[in-house]
Design a protein around this motif. Structure first.
Motif, PDB file in Angstrom:
ATOM      1  N   GLN A 171       0.837  -1.204   0.000  1.00 44.84           N
ATOM      2  CA  GLN A 171       0.000   0.000   0.000  1.00 44.84           C
ATOM      3  C   GLN A 171       0.874   1.257   0.000  1.00 44.84           C
ATOM      4  O   GLN A 171       0.586   2.215  -0.730  1.00 44.84           O
ATOM      5  N   LYS A 172       1.954   1.236   0.784  1.00 47.62           N
ATOM      6  CA  LYS A 172       2.868   2.386   0.824  1.00 47.62           C
ATOM      7  C   LYS A 172       3.532   2.598  -0.543  1.00 47.62           C
ATOM      8  O   LYS A 172       3.642   3.726  -1.047  1.00 47.62           O
ATOM      9  N   THR A 173       3.981   1.463  -1.142  1.00 47.02           N
ATOM     10  CA  THR A 173       4.626   1.546  -2.459  1.00 47.02           C
ATOM     11  C   THR A 173       3.665   2.113  -3.498  1.00 47.02           C
ATOM     12  O   THR A 173       4.031   2.954  -4.344  1.00 47.02           O
ATOM     13  N   PHE A 174       2.425   1.647  -3.434  1.00 48.19           N
ATOM     14  CA  PHE A 174       1.400   2.122  -4.374  1.00 48.19           C
ATOM     15  C   PHE A 174       1.158   3.618  -4.200  1.00 48.19           C
ATOM     16  O   PHE A 174       1.043   4.363  -5.187  1.00 48.19           O
ATOM     17  N   ILE A 175       1.091   4.047  -2.935  1.00 49.79           N
ATOM     18  CA  ILE A 175       0.846   5.471  -2.673  1.00 49.79           C
ATOM     19  C   ILE A 175       2.012   6.321  -3.186  1.00 49.79           C
ATOM     20  O   ILE A 175       1.808   7.365  -3.840  1.00 49.79           O
ATOM     21  N   ILE A 176       3.255   5.852  -2.906  1.00 51.09           N
ATOM     22  CA  ILE A 176       4.434   6.609  -3.347  1.00 51.09           C
ATOM     23  C   ILE A 176       4.484   6.671  -4.874  1.00 51.09           C
ATOM     24  O   ILE A 176       4.750   7.727  -5.486  1.00 51.09           O
ATOM     25  N   THR A 177       4.229   5.524  -5.496  1.00 57.10           N
ATOM     26  CA  THR A 177       4.255   5.454  -6.964  1.00 57.10           C
ATOM     27  C   THR A 177       3.194   6.379  -7.550  1.00 57.10           C
ATOM     28  O   THR A 177       3.433   7.096  -8.559  1.00 57.10           O
ATOM     29  N   THR A 178       2.028   6.372  -6.946  1.00 55.35           N
ATOM     30  CA  THR A 178       0.934   7.218  -7.425  1.00 55.35           C
ATOM     31  C   THR A 178       1.297   8.694  -7.305  1.00 55.35           C
ATOM     32  O   THR A 178       1.022   9.514  -8.214  1.00 55.35           O
ATOM     33  N   VAL A 179       1.890   9.022  -6.140  1.00 57.67           N
ATOM     34  CA  VAL A 179       2.269  10.428  -5.935  1.00 57.67           C
ATOM     35  C   VAL A 179       3.326  10.868  -6.955  1.00 57.67           C
ATOM     36  O   VAL A 179       3.236  11.956  -7.561  1.00 57.67           O
ATOM     37  N   ILE A 180       4.354   9.999  -7.143  1.00 58.45           N
ATOM     38  CA  ILE A 180       5.414  10.331  -8.105  1.00 58.45           C
ATOM     39  C   ILE A 180       4.838  10.479  -9.513  1.00 58.45           C
ATOM     40  O   ILE A 180       5.166  11.406 -10.270  1.00 58.45           O
ATOM     41  N   ALA A 181       3.985   9.528  -9.874  1.00 58.43           N
ATOM     42  CA  ALA A 181       3.375   9.575 -11.210  1.00 58.43           C
ATOM     43  C   ALA A 181       2.535  10.841 -11.373  1.00 58.43           C
ATOM     44  O   ALA A 181       2.526  11.481 -12.454  1.00 58.43           O
ATOM     45  N   SER A 182       1.837  11.217 -10.304  1.00 57.44           N
ATOM     46  CA  SER A 182       1.008  12.438 -10.370  1.00 57.44           C
ATOM     47  C   SER A 182       1.888  13.662 -10.544  1.00 57.44           C
ATOM     48  O   SER A 182       1.557  14.592 -11.319  1.00 57.44           O
ATOM     49  N   ILE A 183       3.037  13.676  -9.826  1.00 54.21           N
ATOM     50  CA  ILE A 183       3.949  14.821  -9.926  1.00 54.21           C
ATOM     51  C   ILE A 183       4.533  14.918 -11.338  1.00 54.21           C
ATOM     52  O   ILE A 183       4.619  15.996 -11.935  1.00 54.21           O
ATOM     53  N   ILE A 184       4.958  13.734 -11.866  1.00 51.65           N
ATOM     54  CA  ILE A 184       5.520  13.720 -13.228  1.00 51.65           C
ATOM     55  C   ILE A 184       4.482  14.178 -14.243  1.00 51.65           C
ATOM     56  O   ILE A 184       4.760  14.974 -15.160  1.00 51.65           O
ATOM     57  N   ALA A 185       3.257  13.694 -14.075  1.00 54.58           N
ATOM     58  CA  ALA A 185       2.202  14.085 -15.015  1.00 54.58           C
ATOM     59  C   ALA A 185       1.911  15.574 -14.912  1.00 54.58           C
ATOM     60  O   ALA A 185       1.728  16.280 -15.930  1.00 54.58           O
ATOM     61  N   LEU A 186       1.921  16.080 -13.689  1.00 59.05           N
ATOM     62  CA  LEU A 186       1.660  17.497 -13.482  1.00 59.05           C
ATOM     63  C   LEU A 186       2.784  18.336 -14.083  1.00 59.05           C
ATOM     64  O   LEU A 186       2.549  19.373 -14.731  1.00 59.05           O
ATOM     65  N   ALA A 187       4.045  17.881 -13.933  1.00 59.70           N
ATOM     66  CA  ALA A 187       5.201  18.612 -14.478  1.00 59.70           C
ATOM     67  C   ALA A 187       5.139  18.623 -16.000  1.00 59.70           C
ATOM     68  O   ALA A 187       5.454  19.635 -16.657  1.00 59.70           O
TER      69      ALA A 187
END
Length: 215
Positions: A190-206
């Motif tokens: 669950q932690k890995t999924f949350i971190i991955t999601t956050v990173i992916a969201s940041i990359i997509a936002l950038a």
């Protein structure tokens, strides 16, 4: 005449009480039933002639118990056994269960029936009633002591139960650990999924911002 009626009524009350007590004793004491059986089988009639006070009572042994009356039963012209004694002698014979005390009672009749009556008197008593009540409260006969073989079997049975319980405890402990590991793995995923999601969201936002700037 009035005094005679009152005396007769009082005697009947006493006889009913004694008869009820005898019935209870016969129910509770198997040895007493054994002593009464041959007398009941022959429907023996015993005449008890007491002194101090002067009373004559007839006891009829039957399958229903010991029936007491102040006169002979219908169809009988004379008793099978006659006991002549003082009231205190009879009381002593009943309460002490002593053969010597019973032998002192003057009895007339056939030898066999006299001996059967003596055996019944020696078996009779308040002690039998008390013992019978105790047995009744405890639920019958006391349990016999277990043998060494039975004790050994019980010990083996206890050992097997303890081993089974230990195996069950070990199995439950292992399952508990497995559940703990599974929970930790789920928490990690669950932690890995949350971190991955956050990173992916940041990359997509950038990327969106970069495209917007370039345009």
């Amino acid at each position: 005449m009035k005094r005679s009626t009152l005396s007769h009524s009082f005697l009947n009350v006493i006889l009913v009480f004694i008869e009820s007590t005898l019935t209870l004793l016969l129910r509770l004491d198997p040895e007493l039933r054994k002593a009464a059986y041959p007398l009941a089988k022959q429907e023996t009639v015993v005449a008890l002639r007491l002194y101090l006070p002067h009373v004559e009572v007839f006891a009829t042994f039957s399958t229903k118990g010991v029936l007491l009356d102040d006169r002979l039963p219908i169809g009988r012209s004379e008793p099978d056994v006659v006991i002549n004694a003082y009231s205190l002698q009879v009381i002593n014979a009943i309460t002490t269960h002593d053969s010597e005390t019973t032998e002192k009672l003057q009895m007339r009749g056939e030898t066999v029936q006299v001996q059967l009556v003596k055996q019944f008197i020696m078996q009779l008593g308040l002690g039998s009633l008390i013992q019978g009540l105790i047995k009744k409260i405890k639920g019958g006969k006391s349990k016999p002591k277990p043998t060494e073989a039975e004790m050994a079997d019980k010990k083996e049975s206890y050992k097997l139960r303890i081993k089974e319980q230990q195996i069950e405890i070990t199995t439950l402990t292992i399952k508990n650990r497995e559940l703990e590991i599974a929970v930790k793995e789920l928490q990690s995923k669950q932690k890995t999924f949350i971190i991955t999601t956050v990173i992916a969201s940041i990359i997509a936002l950038a990327a969106i911002i970069a495209l917007f700037v370039m345009n």
